[in-house]
Design a protein around this motif. Structure first.
Motif, PDB file in Angstrom:
ATOM      1  N   ASP A  51       0.767  -1.101   0.279  1.00  0.00           N
ATOM      2  CA  ASP A  51       0.187   0.084  -0.082  1.00  0.00           C
ATOM      3  C   ASP A  51       1.280   1.549  -0.098  1.00  0.00           C
ATOM      4  OD1 ASP A  51      -2.206  -1.664   0.204  1.00  0.00           O
ATOM      5  OD2 ASP A  51      -2.537  -1.334   2.284  1.00  0.00           O
ATOM      6  N   ALA A  52       2.033   1.279   0.736  1.00  0.00           N
ATOM      7  CA  ALA A  52       3.153   2.356   0.485  1.00  0.00           C
ATOM      8  C   ALA A  52       3.719   2.506  -0.992  1.00  0.00           C
ATOM      9  CB  ALA A  52       4.279   1.885   1.497  1.00  0.00           C
ATOM     10  N   ASP A  53       3.097   1.700  -1.855  1.00  0.00           N
ATOM     11  CA  ASP A  53       4.341   1.814  -3.236  1.00  0.00           C
ATOM     12  C   ASP A  53       4.935   0.662  -3.253  1.00  0.00           C
ATOM     13  OD1 ASP A  53       2.085   2.858  -5.134  1.00  0.00           O
ATOM     14  OD2 ASP A  53       2.294   4.245  -4.362  1.00  0.00           O
ATOM     15  N   GLY A  78       9.272   0.929  -0.125  1.00  0.00           N
ATOM     16  CA  GLY A  78       7.434   2.427  -0.462  1.00  0.00           C
ATOM     17  C   GLY A  78       8.220   3.575   0.181  1.00  0.00           C
ATOM     18  N   SER A  79       7.034   4.545  -0.288  1.00  0.00           N
ATOM     19  CA  SER A  79       6.816   5.500   0.144  1.00  0.00           C
ATOM     20  C   SER A  79       7.586   6.373   0.722  1.00  0.00           C
ATOM     21  CB  SER A  79       5.630   6.055  -0.704  1.00  0.00           C
ATOM     22  OG  SER A  79       4.457   6.048   0.903  1.00  0.00           O
ATOM     23  N   LYS A  97      -6.444   5.617   3.775  1.00  0.00           N
ATOM     24  CA  LYS A  97      -6.826   4.313   3.001  1.00  0.00           C
ATOM     25  C   LYS A  97      -8.571   4.379   2.978  1.00  0.00           C
ATOM     26  CE  LYS A  97      -2.433   1.495   4.072  1.00  0.00           C
ATOM     27  NZ  LYS A  97      -1.853   0.115   4.541  1.00  0.00           N
ATOM     28  N   LYS A 102      -6.529   4.428  -3.565  1.00  0.00           N
ATOM     29  CA  LYS A 102      -5.636   3.773  -5.211  1.00  0.00           C
ATOM     30  C   LYS A 102      -4.335   4.560  -4.031  1.00  0.00           C
ATOM     31  CE  LYS A 102      -8.255   2.840  -8.796  1.00  0.00           C
ATOM     32  NZ  LYS A 102      -8.546   2.076  -9.218  1.00  0.00           N
ATOM     33  N   THR A 103      -3.199   3.879  -4.426  1.00  0.00           N
ATOM     34  CA  THR A 103      -1.882   4.857  -4.386  1.00  0.00           C
ATOM     35  C   THR A 103      -1.744   5.827  -5.155  1.00  0.00           C
ATOM     36  OG1 THR A 103      -0.537   2.962  -5.719  1.00  0.00           O
ATOM     37  CG2 THR A 103      -1.372   2.013  -3.442  1.00  0.00           C
ATOM     38  N   ARG A 107      -1.938   1.765  -7.836  1.00  0.00           N
ATOM     39  CA  ARG A 107      -2.365   0.410  -7.162  1.00  0.00           C
ATOM     40  C   ARG A 107      -3.828   0.544  -6.108  1.00  0.00           C
ATOM     41  NH1 ARG A 107       2.691  -1.592  -3.666  1.00  0.00           N
ATOM     42  NH2 ARG A 107       3.769  -2.187  -6.274  1.00  0.00           N
ATOM     43  N   MET A 109      -5.532   0.089  -3.275  1.00  0.00           N
ATOM     44  CA  MET A 109      -5.022  -0.362  -1.632  1.00  0.00           C
ATOM     45  C   MET A 109      -6.081  -1.825  -1.372  1.00  0.00           C
ATOM     46  SD  MET A 109      -3.401   2.484  -0.339  1.00  0.00           S
ATOM     47  CE  MET A 109      -3.339   4.058  -0.717  1.00  0.00           C
TER      48      MET A 109
END
Length: 177
Positions: A51-53, A78-79, A97, A102-103, A107, A109
């Motif tokens: 979820d943090a890309d 991730g981010s 979230k 969406k990330t 993406r 979530m």
């Protein structure tokens, strides 16, 4: 304790505190009910990286996970979260979230309720986040052994207007070293 003996979760200088309203009962209900298996708990922590890309996630475990110094680390690219992000992250039961599904990369979530971090309770006594954002490094640790079992116990003050006890997590600023 010398600087060399200092635990990784005590490194850096305290730059702020994070208020966490939580009770032991909440941790027990969410983590033991939803994440009764260590595999499910690790899956939840990896999902947070997704979820943090993150495009790369590593799970590293101590060979002897029964030892007092055993650890499980989820490392990702991730981010990351800055100080404000870590404070928001520790609002238990709330999550950004839910509003944004969406990330940044588009993406869909996985998480949405803001309780996945409690999965770590099934795995051990402490959850440490170390994060890099905006060229700075931050760290904060939730020690589950210090979560009060009843309001006002353990030297933890009650949050005004709520029945939930409040813990203060130290927010560290770290150097790259």
């Amino acid at each position: 304790m010398t600087k060399a003996e200092e635990k990784f979760y005590e490194k850096g200088s305290v730059s702020d505190e994070i208020d966490v309203a939580i009770s032991f009962q909440i941790i027990g209900l969410f983590s033991e009910g939803l994440y009764s298996s260590p595999n499910k708990a690790i899956e939840e922590l990896v999902s947070n990286a997704f979820d943090a890309d993150a495009s790369c996630v590593h799970t590293v475990m101590s060979p002897d996970r029964s030892g007092d110094d055993a650890s499980i680390a989820i490392l990702d690219n991730g981010s990351g979260m800055d100080a404000a992000g870590l404070k928001t992250h520790w609002i238990v039961g709330e999550s950004a979230k839910l509003a944004n599904r969406k990330t940044a990369s588009g993406r869909r979530m996985i998480g949405k309720f803001g309780i996945g971090k409690l999965a770590a309770y099934v795995l051990g006594t402490r959850l440490t986040h170390i994060s890099k954002s905006g060229g700075k490094f931050y760290s904060t640790t939730m020690d589950f052994t210090k979560v009060p079992t009843a309001p006002g116990k353990g030297g933890i003050s009650s949050n005004a207007g709520t029945a939930q006890p409040t813990m203060k997590l130290p927010l560290f600023e770290l150097t790259e070293n």
